[in-house]
Design a protein around this motif. Structure first.
Motif, mmCIF file in Angstrom:
data_model
loop_
_atom_site.group_PDB
_atom_site.id
_atom_site.type_symbol
_atom_site.label_atom_id
_atom_site.label_comp_id
_atom_site.label_asym_id
_atom_site.label_seq_id
_atom_site.Cartn_x
_atom_site.Cartn_y
_atom_site.Cartn_z
ATOM 1 N N LYS A 1 0.869 0.486 -11.981
ATOM 2 C CA LYS A 1 0.151 1.839 -12.065
ATOM 3 C C LYS A 1 1.075 2.690 -12.635
ATOM 4 N N PRO B 1 -1.350 3.945 2.836
ATOM 5 C CA PRO B 1 -2.979 3.460 2.891
ATOM 6 C C PRO B 1 -3.647 2.953 1.780
ATOM 7 N N ASP B 2 -2.835 2.879 0.533
ATOM 8 C CA ASP B 2 -3.477 2.484 -0.642
ATOM 9 C C ASP B 2 -3.031 1.436 -1.219
ATOM 10 N N LEU C 1 0.286 -1.533 -7.237
ATOM 11 C CA LEU C 1 -0.701 -1.547 -6.446
ATOM 12 C C LEU C 1 -1.361 -3.009 -6.253
ATOM 13 N N LYS D 1 0.238 0.536 -1.880
ATOM 14 C CA LYS D 1 1.104 0.963 -3.113
ATOM 15 C C LYS D 1 2.628 0.327 -2.689
ATOM 16 N N PRO E 1 -4.280 -3.363 -3.315
ATOM 17 C CA PRO E 1 -4.993 -3.056 -2.092
ATOM 18 C C PRO E 1 -5.327 -4.377 -1.084
#
Length: 225
Positions: free
Chosen positions: A37, A125-126, A142, A128, A144
């Motif tokens: 990212k 929550p993402d 990242l 990361k 998910p």
């Protein structure tokens, strides 16, 4: 017919067990692609202050060159759609030995840092994960799809004993389900066999009466009114 019925029962029980097992452990069937990212380097390892060639590589895999990362103290942001993405992937719940490096034309490549890169590193929550090496770099990854691994790891770290108890409970549940389905299948097959046997006995009994009537008719021993 009874053998076929038993095989069908066994197939159903195996399917049921697989469904229960996969529903209890969804993380076992995912594959997580890791993208970069953002990236910032705090220094280069070139004595002549040339533009560095920075790359990422996991042990046993090809290196991924980061063509945009050239300047020190510049935060580079990425969309995850670049031609060199993803950096790597986690097809199973297993760590990799990975790192950031800088090419060196005169000797072996310089190392920013090497570390054990794990799917459980990615947090909610993402999905990361931020990796900071003092005086070297700052990178954000990242993934998910790695969240089930992270959730499982966090749950285990928060309550290791509770996790073990849940694991044992799932195993016991699977054993109970398999045993129950197998017993029901055997009982149903036995009842079906008993039913067929009674029908065959009744058919043979009726056939004896029919054969006896035929013999009496042939001998003229029928009832005379």
């Amino acid at each position: 017919m009874s053998i076929r019925y038993l095989l069908s029962s066994r197939v159903c029980s195996v399917f049921l067990v697989c469904s229960v097992f996969l529903s209890c452990f969804p993380g076992l069937v995912i594959s997580g692609a890791v993208t970069l990212k953002s990236m910032e380097i705090f220094k280069t390892h070139e004595w002549l202050h040339e533009k560095p060639t920075v790359y990422f590589r996991c042990q046993g895999e090809n290196k991924t060159v980061l063509p945009d990362v050239k300047e020190v103290r510049v935060l580079y942001n990425f969309k995850g759609e670049e031609s060199w993405q993803p950096l790597t992937d986690f097809p199973i719940k297993k760590c990799k030995r990975c790192g950031f490096y800088e090419e060196d034309n005169l000797s072996s490549d310089d190392i920013f840092e090497e570390w054990e890169f794990c799917p459980s590193d990615f947090s909610i929550p993402d999905g990361k994960y931020v990796r900071i090496k003092d005086k070297e770099f700052n990178a954000t990854f990242l993934c998910p799809e790695c969240l089930p691994f992270a959730n499982a790891s966090n749950s285990a770290s928060d309550s290791h004993e509770g996790g073990k108890g849940m694991h044992v409970a799932v195993i016991i549940l699977i054993c109970v389900v398999v045993s129950t389905v197998s017993i029901l299948g055997v009982v149903a097959a036995y009842k079906y066999w008993q039913k067929k046997k009674r029908e065959q006995d009744q058919a043979r009994f009726l056939k004896l009466f029919e054969d006896g009537d035929d013999i009496e008719d042939e001998l003229g021993l029928g009832t005379v009114i």
